[in-house]
Design an enzyme around this catalytic site. Structure first.
Site, PDB file in Angstrom:
ATOM      1  N   GLY A  92       0.802  -1.224   0.000  1.00 46.60           N
ATOM      2  CA  GLY A  92       0.000   0.000   0.000  1.00 46.60           C
ATOM      3  C   GLY A  92       0.835   1.273   0.000  1.00 46.60           C
ATOM      4  O   GLY A  92       0.309   2.358   0.254  1.00 46.60           O
ATOM      5  N   SER A  93       2.107   1.153  -0.296  1.00 48.20           N
ATOM      6  CA  SER A  93       3.042   2.281  -0.171  1.00 48.20           C
ATOM      7  C   SER A  93       2.613   3.530  -0.955  1.00 48.20           C
ATOM      8  O   SER A  93       2.455   3.486  -2.180  1.00 48.20           O
ATOM      9  CB  SER A  93       4.421   1.826  -0.661  1.00 48.20           C
ATOM     10  OG  SER A  93       5.285   2.934  -0.818  1.00 48.20           O
TER      11      SER A  93
END
Ligand SMILES: *Cc1c(COP(=O)(O)O)cnc(C)c1O
Length: 383
Positions: A92-93
């Site tokens: 989910g960076s």
């Protein structure tokens, strides 16, 4: 517009013109970001002077704290003649998305080496956004949803690097997790000078303290150094949101000192400062169990911000940072203080093409983030 707002206008470069010649830089974002008073939230919390630094609006394509770092790291990639950049993060960076979006704008290919994290709706959005921005996405070291095998991450990275070398004759430009290389952190040295200018022009009073989420420390380290260099007495409260192995006083002091040495080596008129443990204020209490696992307090803090001010925060970073601020307000530590909440989260909506995209266009290994449920606290906050 973008051409005129080039590196000429960076407050750090105005103060240290030699750095303009020496440092790589491309203009990507919209600066200065506004500072606004949070009247209603301040009233709720009993803080007389509460402000927000709207870094969520830092970029037309993608905001948050990452564009400030990428102006230097991608600037360096361009200067070195790279055609590809490779970076690292959790699935989910925000950093991986920001890198993909701005690399694409600069005509660079991007490769994201991603590791598992607890599922959340924003994980899905970010995977789709990265894919839409043309990033090559790899899931590596995934033993299970919660387990990362480090040697497997290294192995996958080395294989991918060799693959690029064979295919293109050179290695990609590497950007570390969170974009927190020494160059990346300089983006936040500049941010402190930007704040100084906003104080000088009467836009905001000098804050007694800044509350900011701290993941790979580039943001905090840059701010600490920049505030000192800009002669501001503002204290930085870094709210740890990753493991203590990554965020701790010793590592923070090392990073600040390395960034300081780099800048001093490029322009000797930039002083070398003395930092000690007393200058570092890391909060460990709002982290919860692990990275990207929301806490009740973070979700409540985000709801309060949304209700009072209509600004969206998240459960991984900014909700935890605001929860630390709320703790201090409840303990009456912030009475009479001027408090600045530094919003590091992007608030720009992704292009419509992203939401039209079917997740089945992503590599198979990512499909489970769309099929499996999100973490309970993200489900509860669903409208
Ligand atoms: C990356 C990120 C941070 C952490 O910044 P660091 O410089 O890595 O400490 C904080 N907030 C948000 C929303 C982020 O995406």
């Amino acid at each position: 517009m973008t051409a005129e707002r080039g590196s000429q206008t960076l407050p750090l470069f105005e103060r240290y013109p030699v750095l303009r010649e020496k440092l790589p830089h491309v203009s990507l974002g919209e600066f200065p970001t506004p500072i606004e008073e949070l009247k209603r939230l301040g009233n709720q919390l009993g803080i007389d002077h509460l402000y927000i630094k709207r870094d969520d609006l830092s970029g037309e394509l993608y905001g948050g704290n990452k564009p400030r770092k990428l102006e230097f790291t991608l600037g360096d990639a361009v200067r070195s003649g790279a055609k590809e950049v490779m970076t690292f993060g959790a699935v989910g960076s925000n950093h991986a998305v920001a890198t993909a979006v701005y690399a694409q704008q600069l005509g660079l290919k991007s490769i994201s080496m991603l590791v598992p994290q607890p599922n959340a709706r924003y994980v899905r959005h970010n995977l789709l956004a990265g894919h839409c921005a043309g990033a090559e996405l790899h899931l590596c070291g995934a033993v299970s949803e919660s387990m990362v095998n480090k040697p497997l991450v290294y192995l996958a990275t080395v294989c991918r690097l060799l693959h690029c070398r064979l295919k293109n004759g050179r290695f990609p430009y590497l950007i570390p997790p969170g974009g927190s290389s020494l160059l990346g952190a300089i983006g936040f040295v500049n941010a402190a000078f930007e704040l100084r200018d906003q104080i000088a022009s009467g836009e905001t009073p000098e804050p007694d303290c800044i509350y900011v989420a701290c993941g790979t420390m580039g943001t905090t380290a840059g701010l600490l150094l920049g505030l000192r260099a800009a002669k501001l007495n503002t204290r930085v409260v870094s709210v740890r949101v990753t493991s203590e192995r990554f965020v701790n006083t010793g590592s923070m002091l090392k990073l600040v000192s390395k960034v300081n040495s780099l800048i001093h080596s490029l322009d000797a008129s930039f002083p070398v400062f003395d930092f000690s443990a007393a200058d570092i204020d890391i909060r460990h209490n709002n982290f919860g169990e692990r990275y990207a696992l929301f806490t009740e307090e973070a979700v409540e803090a985000a709801s309060l911000m949304s209700e009072c001010q209509g600004i969206g925060l998240d459960g991984t970073y900014t909700g935890k940072a605001l929860a630390a601020l709320i703790d201090d307000a409840r303990n009456r530590v912030l009475r009479g203080k001027k408090v600045l909440f530094w919003n590091t989260l992007n608030s720009k909506k992704p292009p419509a093409s992203t939401s039209d995209l079917d997740y089945r266009n992503l590599p198979r290994c990512f499909h489970r983030y769309f099929r499996q449920e999100v973490q309970p606290l993200d489900r509860d906050s669903e409208k």
